[in-house]
Write a protein that holds these residues in place. Structure first.
Motif, PDB file in Angstrom:
ATOM      1  N   UNK A  16     -14.442 -16.834  -6.424  1.00 28.52           N
ATOM      2  CA  UNK A  16     -14.478 -15.431  -6.350  1.00 28.52           C
ATOM      3  C   UNK A  16     -13.514 -15.018  -4.804  1.00 28.52           C
ATOM      4  N   UNK A  17     -13.664 -15.762  -3.825  1.00 28.08           N
ATOM      5  CA  UNK A  17     -13.345 -15.577  -2.483  1.00 28.08           C
ATOM      6  C   UNK A  17     -11.838 -15.863  -2.502  1.00 28.08           C
ATOM      7  N   UNK A  18     -11.620 -17.078  -3.342  1.00 27.68           N
ATOM      8  CA  UNK A  18     -10.082 -17.465  -3.307  1.00 27.68           C
ATOM      9  C   UNK A  18      -9.152 -16.701  -4.218  1.00 27.68           C
ATOM     10  N   UNK A  19      -9.815 -16.229  -5.198  1.00 31.87           N
ATOM     11  CA  UNK A  19      -9.025 -15.327  -6.124  1.00 31.87           C
ATOM     12  C   UNK A  19      -8.969 -14.161  -5.845  1.00 31.87           C
ATOM     13  N   UNK A  20      -9.777 -13.463  -5.123  1.00 29.66           N
ATOM     14  CA  UNK A  20      -9.655 -11.947  -4.877  1.00 29.66           C
ATOM     15  C   UNK A  20      -9.763 -11.714  -3.450  1.00 29.66           C
ATOM     16  N   UNK A  21      -9.857 -12.885  -2.557  1.00 23.47           N
ATOM     17  CA  UNK A  21     -10.184 -12.466  -1.152  1.00 23.47           C
ATOM     18  C   UNK A  21      -8.264 -11.983  -0.606  1.00 23.47           C
ATOM     19  N   UNK A  22      -7.342 -12.755  -1.038  1.00 23.40           N
ATOM     20  CA  UNK A  22      -6.032 -12.047  -0.649  1.00 23.40           C
ATOM     21  C   UNK A  22      -5.853 -10.665  -0.912  1.00 23.40           C
ATOM     22  N   UNK A  23      -6.394 -10.243  -2.288  1.00 20.09           N
ATOM     23  CA  UNK A  23      -6.092  -8.940  -2.877  1.00 20.09           C
ATOM     24  C   UNK A  23      -6.880  -8.012  -1.955  1.00 20.09           C
ATOM     25  N   UNK A  24      -8.183  -8.270  -1.470  1.00 20.53           N
ATOM     26  CA  UNK A  24      -8.974  -7.174  -0.821  1.00 20.53           C
ATOM     27  C   UNK A  24      -8.359  -7.363   0.503  1.00 20.53           C
ATOM     28  N   UNK A  25      -7.666  -8.520   1.088  1.00 18.53           N
ATOM     29  CA  UNK A  25      -7.324  -8.355   2.404  1.00 18.53           C
ATOM     30  C   UNK A  25      -5.939  -7.543   2.428  1.00 18.53           C
ATOM     31  N   UNK A  26      -5.255  -7.588   1.561  1.00 14.34           N
ATOM     32  CA  UNK A  26      -4.084  -6.677   1.323  1.00 14.34           C
ATOM     33  C   UNK A  26      -4.547  -5.297   1.432  1.00 14.34           C
ATOM     34  N   UNK A  27      -5.342  -4.953   0.615  1.00 13.89           N
ATOM     35  CA  UNK A  27      -5.999  -3.396   0.554  1.00 13.89           C
ATOM     36  C   UNK A  27      -6.452  -2.891   1.973  1.00 13.89           C
ATOM     37  N   UNK A  28      -7.464  -3.924   2.580  1.00 10.16           N
ATOM     38  CA  UNK A  28      -7.531  -3.534   3.974  1.00 10.16           C
ATOM     39  C   UNK A  28      -6.633  -3.455   4.961  1.00 10.16           C
ATOM     40  N   UNK A  29      -5.730  -4.454   4.932  1.00  6.25           N
ATOM     41  CA  UNK A  29      -4.684  -4.461   5.910  1.00  6.25           C
ATOM     42  C   UNK A  29      -3.825  -3.222   5.640  1.00  6.25           C
ATOM     43  N   UNK A  30      -3.465  -2.812   4.270  1.00  3.87           N
ATOM     44  CA  UNK A  30      -2.568  -1.650   4.319  1.00  3.87           C
ATOM     45  C   UNK A  30      -3.535  -0.332   4.802  1.00  3.87           C
ATOM     46  N   UNK A  31      -4.789  -0.485   4.616  1.00  5.02           N
ATOM     47  CA  UNK A  31      -5.565   0.990   5.243  1.00  5.02           C
ATOM     48  C   UNK A  31      -5.416   0.794   6.675  1.00  5.02           C
ATOM     49  N   UNK A  32      -5.313  -0.375   7.220  1.00  7.15           N
ATOM     50  CA  UNK A  32      -5.436  -0.148   8.565  1.00  7.15           C
ATOM     51  C   UNK A  32      -4.088  -0.056   9.397  1.00  7.15           C
ATOM     52  N   UNK A  33      -3.027  -0.551   8.681  1.00  4.42           N
ATOM     53  CA  UNK A  33      -1.649  -0.406   9.269  1.00  4.42           C
ATOM     54  C   UNK A  33      -0.696   0.564   8.745  1.00  4.42           C
ATOM     55  N   UNK A  34      -1.273   1.264   7.596  1.00  2.26           N
ATOM     56  CA  UNK A  34      -0.101   1.873   6.811  1.00  2.26           C
ATOM     57  C   UNK A  34       0.548   3.154   7.544  1.00  2.26           C
ATOM     58  N   UNK A  35      -0.115   3.718   8.644  1.00  4.65           N
ATOM     59  CA  UNK A  35       0.551   4.559   9.498  1.00  4.65           C
ATOM     60  C   UNK A  35       1.520   4.143  10.528  1.00  4.65           C
ATOM     61  N   UNK A  36       1.639   2.901  10.679  1.00 11.13           N
ATOM     62  CA  UNK A  36       2.207   2.136  12.064  1.00 11.13           C
ATOM     63  C   UNK A  36       3.539   1.645  11.511  1.00 11.13           C
ATOM     64  N   UNK A  37       4.326   1.585  12.569  1.00 10.37           N
ATOM     65  CA  UNK A  37       5.727   1.083  12.380  1.00 10.37           C
ATOM     66  C   UNK A  37       5.836  -0.053  13.399  1.00 10.37           C
ATOM     67  N   UNK A  38       6.392  -1.121  12.822  1.00 12.85           N
ATOM     68  CA  UNK A  38       6.571  -2.436  13.762  1.00 12.85           C
ATOM     69  C   UNK A  38       8.038  -2.773  13.910  1.00 12.85           C
ATOM     70  N   UNK A  39       8.454  -2.776  15.216  1.00 16.55           N
ATOM     71  CA  UNK A  39       9.800  -2.920  15.587  1.00 16.55           C
ATOM     72  C   UNK A  39       9.964  -4.500  15.964  1.00 16.55           C
ATOM     73  N   UNK A  40      10.765  -5.270  15.046  1.00 17.31           N
ATOM     74  CA  UNK A  40      11.170  -6.676  15.423  1.00 17.31           C
ATOM     75  C   UNK A  40      12.561  -6.937  15.425  1.00 17.31           C
TER      76      UNK A  40
END
Length: 207
Positions: A16-40
């Motif tokens: 369960x962790x290996x299959x759905x961990x990355x999907x959940x991490x993407x969702x949480x990461x987007x919720x955390x950074x969706x309003x930010x802009x990164x300059x590289x």
């Protein structure tokens, strides 16, 4: 001749962790950074693209961990990984989130096409992938394959409709929960089919 390495099974929790961990991490990461802009290097990247850049190596890592722990990767897992790396890479390279949003469409469309090609030849390619974990009579595999082919096509069309007509927030929620719950629900409603065509039932119906 060297004997092939035995295939080991993961515990339900680890799978369960290996299959759905990355999907959940993407969702949480987007919720955390969706309003930010990164300059590289003078180029600005949205939070979506930044999270995509983190999701791709995370999926590669969990896929490699699964392979090391079990000694085997399914063709579906490998194809999914290739498409994630491809469309994720295009998203980052062109700084365009549309490529990553198209990824589920391509994955489900390709799966539907492969299953359809097998059906046209009178074969169930699904049985070749899942026969070890779900023993069924050939007639049952053909029915399940037809149903799953239609289901994958519906998911591909649904993803296109969502990402093209709704906000990124809606699409991320749909991808994380809608698609995942949809797949779970599909197999949940196949219980009668699995019961009827279970391998131990020698006298199951043909249709």
């Amino acid at each position: 001749m060297t004997e092939p390495k035995p295939v080991r099974k993961l515990s339900p929790t680890m799978k369960l962790v290996l299959d759905f961990g990355p999907i959940l991490a993407f969702f949480l990461g987007y919720a955390l950074f969706k309003g930010r802009v990164f300059s590289i290097n003078g180029t600005e990247y949205s939070g979506f693209v930044a999270v995509t850049a983190m999701f791709v190596p995370l999926l590669v890592a969990t896929t490699l961990i699964s392979w090391r722990l079990t000694g085997k990767l399914s063709k579906m897992n490998l194809m999914t990984l290739v498409l994630v790396v491809l469309f994720g890479g295009l998203t980052i390279w062109f700084n365009d989130e549309r490529f990553f949003k198209m990824k589920p469409t391509m994955i489900y469309a390709i799966f539907a096409f492969i299953l359809l090609a097998g059906l046209a030849r009178g074969k169930s390619y699904l049985a070749m992938v899942m026969d070890e974990v779900l023993p069924m009579q050939p007639a049952g595999w053909m029915i399940l394959t037809r149903r799953l082919c239609i289901f994958f096509a519906v998911l591909a069309v649904s993803n296109e409709l969502i990402w093209r007509n709704f906000s990124t927030d809606t699409w991320v929620t749909f991808k994380t929960f809608g698609l995942t719950l949809g797949v779970f629900g599909f197999f949940l409603f196949q219980g009668k089919l699995f019961e009827t065509y279970a391998l131990q039932q020698k006298d199951g119906p043909d249709e």
